[in-house]
Design a protein around this motif. Structure first.
Motif, PDB file in Angstrom:
ATOM      1  N   HIS B  68      90.817  39.111  37.639  1.00  0.00           N
ATOM      2  CA  HIS B  68      90.901  38.484  36.551  1.00  0.00           C
ATOM      3  C   HIS B  68      89.755  37.081  36.606  1.00  0.00           C
ATOM      4  O   HIS B  68      90.172  36.204  37.634  1.00  0.00           O
ATOM      5  N   ARG B  69      88.808  37.019  35.903  1.00  0.00           N
ATOM      6  CA  ARG B  69      87.720  35.838  35.601  1.00  0.00           C
ATOM      7  C   ARG B  69      88.535  34.925  35.380  1.00  0.00           C
ATOM      8  O   ARG B  69      88.978  34.045  35.574  1.00  0.00           O
ATOM      9  N   PHE B  70      89.623  34.715  34.429  1.00  0.00           N
ATOM     10  CA  PHE B  70      90.201  34.432  33.579  1.00  0.00           C
ATOM     11  C   PHE B  70      91.948  34.385  33.880  1.00  0.00           C
ATOM     12  O   PHE B  70      91.967  35.384  33.226  1.00  0.00           O
ATOM     13  N   GLU B  71      92.227  33.278  34.202  1.00  0.00           N
ATOM     14  CA  GLU B  71      93.657  32.696  34.870  1.00  0.00           C
ATOM     15  C   GLU B  71      94.428  32.450  34.312  1.00  0.00           C
ATOM     16  O   GLU B  71      94.183  31.237  33.281  1.00  0.00           O
ATOM     17  N   ARG B  72      96.574  32.076  33.460  1.00  0.00           N
ATOM     18  CA  ARG B  72      96.738  31.441  33.515  1.00  0.00           C
ATOM     19  C   ARG B  72      97.497  31.023  34.765  1.00  0.00           C
ATOM     20  O   ARG B  72      97.718  31.401  35.507  1.00  0.00           O
ATOM     21  N   ALA B  73      97.633  29.241  34.691  1.00  0.00           N
ATOM     22  CA  ALA B  73      98.879  28.532  35.812  1.00  0.00           C
ATOM     23  C   ALA B  73     100.640  29.330  36.082  1.00  0.00           C
ATOM     24  O   ALA B  73     100.467  29.581  35.086  1.00  0.00           O
ATOM     25  N   LEU B  74     100.945  29.863  36.968  1.00  0.00           N
ATOM     26  CA  LEU B  74     102.253  30.288  36.954  1.00  0.00           C
ATOM     27  C   LEU B  74     102.140  31.292  36.744  1.00  0.00           C
ATOM     28  O   LEU B  74     103.523  32.095  36.636  1.00  0.00           O
ATOM     29  N   ALA B  75     101.695  32.378  36.385  1.00  0.00           N
ATOM     30  CA  ALA B  75     101.242  33.434  36.277  1.00  0.00           C
ATOM     31  C   ALA B  75     100.707  34.349  37.387  1.00  0.00           C
ATOM     32  O   ALA B  75      99.618  34.290  37.803  1.00  0.00           O
ATOM     33  N   SER B  76     101.954  35.608  37.151  1.00  0.00           N
ATOM     34  CA  SER B  76     100.720  36.237  38.083  1.00  0.00           C
ATOM     35  C   SER B  76      99.899  37.018  38.009  1.00  0.00           C
ATOM     36  O   SER B  76      99.918  37.662  37.027  1.00  0.00           O
ATOM     37  N   SER B  77      98.873  37.904  39.003  1.00  0.00           N
ATOM     38  CA  SER B  77      98.093  38.847  38.680  1.00  0.00           C
ATOM     39  C   SER B  77      97.867  39.017  40.227  1.00  0.00           C
ATOM     40  O   SER B  77      97.662  38.644  40.905  1.00  0.00           O
ATOM     41  N   ASP B  78      96.734  40.351  39.673  1.00  0.00           N
ATOM     42  CA  ASP B  78      96.819  41.005  41.099  1.00  0.00           C
ATOM     43  C   ASP B  78      94.798  40.846  42.055  1.00  0.00           C
ATOM     44  O   ASP B  78      94.037  40.572  41.193  1.00  0.00           O
ATOM     45  N   LEU B  79      94.727  40.750  42.945  1.00  0.00           N
ATOM     46  CA  LEU B  79      93.327  40.733  42.913  1.00  0.00           C
ATOM     47  C   LEU B  79      93.421  41.955  44.169  1.00  0.00           C
ATOM     48  O   LEU B  79      94.525  42.620  44.812  1.00  0.00           O
ATOM     49  N   VAL B  80      92.163  42.655  44.069  1.00  0.00           N
ATOM     50  CA  VAL B  80      92.240  44.282  44.578  1.00  0.00           C
ATOM     51  C   VAL B  80      91.560  44.372  45.462  1.00  0.00           C
ATOM     52  O   VAL B  80      90.350  44.580  45.011  1.00  0.00           O
ATOM     53  N   VAL B  81      91.362  44.828  46.754  1.00  0.00           N
ATOM     54  CA  VAL B  81      90.444  44.640  47.621  1.00  0.00           C
ATOM     55  C   VAL B  81      89.786  46.040  48.328  1.00  0.00           C
ATOM     56  O   VAL B  81      91.269  46.711  48.900  1.00  0.00           O
ATOM     57  N   GLN B 141      99.739  34.617  42.286  1.00  0.00           N
ATOM     58  CA  GLN B 141      99.891  33.739  41.535  1.00  0.00           C
ATOM     59  C   GLN B 141      99.627  31.838  41.698  1.00  0.00           C
ATOM     60  O   GLN B 141      99.505  31.601  42.234  1.00  0.00           O
ATOM     61  N   ALA B 142      98.351  31.325  40.327  1.00  0.00           N
ATOM     62  CA  ALA B 142      97.469  30.506  40.606  1.00  0.00           C
ATOM     63  C   ALA B 142      98.444  28.873  40.284  1.00  0.00           C
ATOM     64  O   ALA B 142      99.643  28.923  39.362  1.00  0.00           O
ATOM     65  N   LEU B 143      98.337  27.983  41.643  1.00  0.00           N
ATOM     66  CA  LEU B 143      99.560  26.717  40.690  1.00  0.00           C
ATOM     67  C   LEU B 143      99.360  25.980  39.855  1.00  0.00           C
ATOM     68  O   LEU B 143     100.455  25.510  39.290  1.00  0.00           O
ATOM     69  N   GLY B 144      98.100  25.637  39.581  1.00  0.00           N
ATOM     70  CA  GLY B 144      97.749  24.994  38.409  1.00  0.00           C
ATOM     71  C   GLY B 144      96.224  25.468  38.132  1.00  0.00           C
ATOM     72  O   GLY B 144      95.547  26.212  38.002  1.00  0.00           O
ATOM     73  N   PRO B 145      96.349  24.454  36.797  1.00  0.00           N
ATOM     74  CA  PRO B 145      94.978  24.711  36.206  1.00  0.00           C
ATOM     75  C   PRO B 145      93.776  24.642  37.426  1.00  0.00           C
ATOM     76  O   PRO B 145      93.564  23.688  37.611  1.00  0.00           O
ATOM     77  N   GLY B 146      92.335  24.880  37.028  1.00  0.00           N
ATOM     78  CA  GLY B 146      91.078  24.592  37.832  1.00  0.00           C
ATOM     79  C   GLY B 146      89.825  25.692  37.878  1.00  0.00           C
ATOM     80  O   GLY B 146      90.050  26.840  37.358  1.00  0.00           O
ATOM     81  N   LEU B 147      89.118  25.279  38.760  1.00  0.00           N
ATOM     82  CA  LEU B 147      88.124  26.573  38.768  1.00  0.00           C
ATOM     83  C   LEU B 147      87.770  27.232  40.315  1.00  0.00           C
ATOM     84  O   LEU B 147      87.494  26.691  40.557  1.00  0.00           O
ATOM     85  N   PRO B 148      88.724  27.846  41.002  1.00  0.00           N
ATOM     86  CA  PRO B 148      89.191  27.440  42.626  1.00  0.00           C
ATOM     87  C   PRO B 148      88.206  28.882  42.498  1.00  0.00           C
ATOM     88  O   PRO B 148      87.812  29.325  42.008  1.00  0.00           O
ATOM     89  N   VAL B 160      83.429  38.364  49.825  1.00  0.00           N
ATOM     90  CA  VAL B 160      82.646  37.952  48.953  1.00  0.00           C
ATOM     91  C   VAL B 160      83.083  36.825  48.209  1.00  0.00           C
ATOM     92  O   VAL B 160      84.126  36.079  48.776  1.00  0.00           O
ATOM     93  N   SER B 161      82.092  36.139  47.512  1.00  0.00           N
ATOM     94  CA  SER B 161      82.971  35.040  46.854  1.00  0.00           C
ATOM     95  C   SER B 161      82.839  34.856  44.885  1.00  0.00           C
ATOM     96  O   SER B 161      82.495  35.438  44.441  1.00  0.00           O
ATOM     97  N   PHE B 162      83.320  34.617  44.920  1.00  0.00           N
ATOM     98  CA  PHE B 162      83.716  34.438  42.952  1.00  0.00           C
ATOM     99  C   PHE B 162      84.906  33.412  43.069  1.00  0.00           C
ATOM    100  O   PHE B 162      85.471  32.686  43.502  1.00  0.00           O
ATOM    101  N   ARG B 163      84.742  32.307  41.123  1.00  0.00           N
ATOM    102  CA  ARG B 163      84.870  31.856  40.730  1.00  0.00           C
ATOM    103  C   ARG B 163      85.948  31.688  39.583  1.00  0.00           C
ATOM    104  O   ARG B 163      85.862  33.290  38.922  1.00  0.00           O
ATOM    105  N   GLN B 164      87.164  31.306  39.894  1.00  0.00           N
ATOM    106  CA  GLN B 164      87.941  31.730  38.602  1.00  0.00           C
ATOM    107  C   GLN B 164      88.228  30.721  37.629  1.00  0.00           C
ATOM    108  O   GLN B 164      88.114  29.759  38.402  1.00  0.00           O
ATOM    109  N   ILE B 165      88.772  31.366  36.552  1.00  0.00           N
ATOM    110  CA  ILE B 165      88.953  29.973  35.313  1.00  0.00           C
ATOM    111  C   ILE B 165      90.442  29.876  35.132  1.00  0.00           C
ATOM    112  O   ILE B 165      91.325  31.228  35.056  1.00  0.00           O
TER     113      ILE B 165
END
Lengths: 146, 168
Positions: B68-81, B141-148, B160-165
């Motif tokens: 997911h390009r756009f995430e929210r802090a403390l919300a769970s999501s999946d990275l599927v490799v 789960q993203a721990l805090g806001p940012g652009l990891p 591969v490399s990618f950036r999330q918001i």
């Protein structure tokens, strides 16, 4: 630090959203309005508490919320303009038994809303028995009978 | 009756029609803004949703990550490799950049790796994988806001490399 920022952000956001949604939003106090208010409070609480259920977090958030509220009320006391900005101002919507149409439409008020308030508080039967009706800052309609 | 009427002199009311006009204007503008926010939410611009879900693939096509390009802090999501053949590695070793792992909490890896190795710059996960490739899901789960910035790849292979918001 984060608790204070969360508390302040939620306070300002909730104030802004209620302020721009108009005086009548959620002030009608129908059963559904009450349920909606409970849902909003639950959602707000989740956003404020996040994943920290500690007493210290709760204490910090409560102190922040009450603190901002006191600061705002002191600020309102000093300036009429600030009071209007933060709370809004009352608006005359019925004068001499006649609904002022433009104000009523823009404030999302109908004749039946005015009559409900008139019956409830004064037992009035018709709009022409109303001398003035005012939409208060709380969103309630107050009625002065003839 | 005109809108600029003054209230009757004997009615003590703190009415301000100029303020009221501004208030109504703000209400109208805010309705549009609320609609835009809800639309952005539906489209997935403020978190998970159709415009948020995307994938990145290595140049040789051996590894693809859906995220997911756009995430929210403390919300769970999946990275599927997804690792596609040729994978002549036995076992299959997937590395994840340590810097990225510092910004998220890995909640679950499906399937579970057989073992893992920790290095200064990356964590390597080892799996038993068949020759037809493998799909590994990382619940995080993203721990805090940012652009990891995330980086992961096959050990001694493509990455591969990618950036999330991440929103607060």
């Amino acid at each position: 630090m984060e608790s204070v920022i969360r508390g302040a952000a939620v306070y300002l956001f909730v104030w802004l959203i209620f302020r721009v949604s108009g005086k009548r939003t959620l002030s009608n106090a129908t059963t559904f309005d009450l349920v909606l208010l409970l849902i909003i409070s639950e959602t707000t609480q989740e956003a404020m508490i996040a994943d920290d259920n500690s007493m210290m977090n709760g204490l910090l958030i409560i102190v922040t919320l009450i603190g901002i509220d006191i600061a705002f009320s002191l600020w309102k006391q000093r300036s009429k303009a600030v009071e209007r900005l933060l709370d809004g101002a009352p608006l005359l919507i019925v004068e001499d038994g006649r609904l002022i149409p433009e104000r009523a439409i823009r404030s999302r008020i109908s004749e039946s809303d005015v009559m409900e308030a008139a019956r409830d508080k004064h037992g009035l039967e018709r709009l022409d028995q109303v001398k003035y009706a005012v939409l208060e800052v709380s969103g309630k309609i107050t009625v002065v009978p003839k | 009756m005109q809108i600029d009427d003054q209230p009757p002199a004997h009615l003590q009311i703190d009415q301000d029609l100029t303020h009221e006009e501004r208030q109504w204007k703000a209400e109208r503008i805010s309705r549009v803004i609320m609609l835009l926010i809800a639309t952005a939410g539906l489209l997935g611009l403020l978190g998970r949703g159709p415009l948020s879900y995307t994938s990145v693939r290595s140049a040789d096509g051996t590894i693809e990550v859906r995220y997911h390009r756009f995430e929210r802090a403390l919300a769970s999501s999946d990275l599927v490799v997804s690792v596609k053949p040729p994978t002549d590695q036995t076992p299959l070793a997937i590395w994840i950049d340590q810097e990225y792992l510092g910004t998220v909490k890995l909640e679950r890896i499906t399937p579970e790796p057989n073992w893992s190795e920790v290095h200064a710059d990356r964590v390597v996960l080892y799996f038993d994988a068949g020759p037809e490739g493998a799909v590994i899901s990382l619940r995080q789960q993203a721990l805090g806001p940012g652009l990891p910035q995330a980086q992961l790849g096959i050990e001694a292979g493509s990455s591969v490399s990618f950036r999330q918001i991440v929103y607060p």
